[in-house]
Design a protein around this motif. Structure first.
Motif, PDB file in Angstrom:
ATOM      1  N   CYS A 209      53.740  75.627  46.191  1.00  0.00           N
ATOM      2  CA  CYS A 209      52.567  76.234  46.829  1.00  0.00           C
ATOM      3  C   CYS A 209      52.996  77.288  47.843  1.00  0.00           C
ATOM      4  O   CYS A 209      52.306  78.289  48.047  1.00  0.00           O
ATOM      5  N   ASP A 210      54.152  77.090  48.480  1.00  0.00           N
ATOM      6  CA  ASP A 210      54.677  78.102  49.404  1.00  0.00           C
ATOM      7  C   ASP A 210      55.049  79.383  48.667  1.00  0.00           C
ATOM      8  O   ASP A 210      54.871  80.488  49.195  1.00  0.00           O
ATOM      9  N   ILE A 211      55.582  79.234  47.451  1.00  0.00           N
ATOM     10  CA  ILE A 211      55.967  80.407  46.649  1.00  0.00           C
ATOM     11  C   ILE A 211      54.741  81.252  46.340  1.00  0.00           C
ATOM     12  O   ILE A 211      54.766  82.487  46.460  1.00  0.00           O
ATOM     13  N   PHE A 212      53.643  80.617  45.952  1.00  0.00           N
ATOM     14  CA  PHE A 212      52.415  81.345  45.642  1.00  0.00           C
ATOM     15  C   PHE A 212      51.904  82.077  46.887  1.00  0.00           C
ATOM     16  O   PHE A 212      51.573  83.264  46.835  1.00  0.00           O
ATOM     17  N   ASP A 274      50.150  78.335  36.866  1.00  0.00           N
ATOM     18  CA  ASP A 274      50.867  77.090  36.575  1.00  0.00           C
ATOM     19  C   ASP A 274      52.104  77.041  37.467  1.00  0.00           C
ATOM     20  O   ASP A 274      53.046  77.811  37.297  1.00  0.00           O
ATOM     21  N   TYR A 275      52.098  76.145  38.440  1.00  0.00           N
ATOM     22  CA  TYR A 275      53.171  76.150  39.426  1.00  0.00           C
ATOM     23  C   TYR A 275      54.537  75.848  38.817  1.00  0.00           C
ATOM     24  O   TYR A 275      55.575  76.207  39.394  1.00  0.00           O
ATOM     25  N   HIS A 276      54.582  75.199  37.650  1.00  0.00           N
ATOM     26  CA  HIS A 276      55.862  74.917  37.009  1.00  0.00           C
ATOM     27  C   HIS A 276      56.588  76.212  36.608  1.00  0.00           C
ATOM     28  O   HIS A 276      57.806  76.219  36.458  1.00  0.00           O
ATOM     29  N   SER A 277      55.830  77.291  36.428  1.00  0.00           N
ATOM     30  CA  SER A 277      56.399  78.546  35.930  1.00  0.00           C
ATOM     31  C   SER A 277      56.844  79.484  37.050  1.00  0.00           C
ATOM     32  O   SER A 277      57.391  80.553  36.759  1.00  0.00           O
ATOM     33  N   ARG A 278      56.598  79.126  38.290  1.00  0.00           N
ATOM     34  CA  ARG A 278      56.936  80.029  39.395  1.00  0.00           C
ATOM     35  C   ARG A 278      58.435  80.025  39.692  1.00  0.00           C
ATOM     36  O   ARG A 278      59.097  79.001  39.558  1.00  0.00           O
TER      37      ARG A 278
END
Length: 344
Positions: A209-212, A274-278
């Protein structure tokens, strides 16, 4: 209301109001060095958050190893029903204060992005998920030369997490440390809505979530759009927030204002729904440096260094200095405006 003297510090002026109290500029009486003092009234509970939890979060910042891109924790002082947190003072203000009037160029924006990638990787490597990455929580410290240095601040809703082992199958779903259960850490809606990640709407928090959120911050470094009040405006189309937009709409918005292909692709890799792809924070700095220092610049500097080495081997000292001056003067106009020009 802060006392005039807090321990070894004398309050000078009110800087603003934070999530839990007021922020003052303070001066240490022993050496006249200035700091920021955040006051928290210990008599109240904020949004259902107990004082014990606030103290645990202060401890998370205190125990975090120092890093040039994380705001320094100095000490905490309890006086007259208030807890004062003494922090490094960044007199240039927040990232929003800087970006809004200045609209930084590519090199300055990339410098900020590298700083923030390093800071976030430091947090994640030490088991901390910030959960409220936004321009107001990024402070700027002046440097002797070049762009200001970015420092991540405000751990008010951050959480300490266990760092999973190499064979962990949790995929970033860390367990919480301390006496509080993981559900209490992860299933409390927090953060600033316009910078939130999509999964936060389902009360699911991981390091992703921090990456987003940081991806949205990167986007506003390049976007000229502002609100009516002149603030940064991280919207997609028709006023849609990033965390409820589709991958297609996010891509359209990023490409609208980020015209550097490498930077555009990197930001998009951070804003996957999709957070898995970040992209993880551990790979973010490397990718940014690859974008910041293109192959032609690396080739130029390599050739320059080879020429300097050959001159050093061939010419005696006085002639070497003269030859180096002439080479630098003759090549200066061809040096790319980027990372290596700052060194040369």
């Amino acid at each position: 209301m802060a006392a005039d003297c807090i321990g070894d510090y004398r309050t000078l002026k009110l800087l603003g109001k934070g999530q839990f109290g007021e922020v003052y500029m303070g001066e240490r009486r022993t050496d006249k060095k200035r700091f920021a003092l955040k006051s928290i009234c210990t008599k109240y509970v904020f949004r259902g958050i107990s004082m014990d939890r606030i103290l645990r979060e202060v401890e998370s910042h205190k125990s975090l190893p120092k890093h040039e891109n994380i705001l320094d924790f100095i000490e905490s002082i309890s006086v007259g029903g208030y807890l004062y947190i003494v922090l490094e003072l960044c007199e240039l203000g927040t990232l929003e204060d800087y970006v809004t009037p200045k609209n930084p160029d590519r090199e300055t924006a990339l410098s900020f992005m590298v700083d923030l990638a390093r800071g976030l990787n430091h947090l994640h490597s030490n088991g901390i998920v910030h959960r409220d990455i936004k321009p107001e929580n990024i402070l700027l410290a002046e440097q002797a030369r070049g762009a200001p240095r970015c420092k991540i601040s405000d751990f008010g809703v951050a959480r300490i997490m266990d760092i999973p082992s190499a064979d962990s199958k949790l995929d970033g779903r860390f367990g919480a440390m301390g006496s509080l259960a993981g559900e209490e850490y992860f299933n409390t809606l927090c953060g600033t809505p316009i910078y939130l990640a999509p999964e936060v709407g389902d009360k699911h928090y991981t390091k992703h979530c921090d990456i987003f959120s940081l991806g949205v911050v990167f986007y506003v470094l390049f976007s000229p759009e502002r609100t009516r009040e002149g603030r940064l405006s991280p919207w997609v189309k028709n006023g849609t927030l990033f965390y409820v937009a589709s991958d297609y709409d996010i891509k359209q918005q990023i490409e609208k204002h980020v015209h550097d292909e490498g930077i555009c692709e990197l930001i998009l890799s951070m804003l996957k729904t999709d957070y898995h792809s970040r992209i993880p924070a551990s790979a973010l700095e490397e990718e940014l440096l690859r974008v910041a220092v293109p192959d032609d610049e690396v080739f130029f500097v390599a050739c320059f260094l080879v020429a300097v080495t050959l001159m050093f081997l061939i010419f005696p000292a006085p002639l070497f200095v003269l030859a180096l001056f002439l080479l630098t003067f003759g090549c200066w106009q061809f040096v790319p405006r980027g990372f290596f020009r700052g060194i040369l």
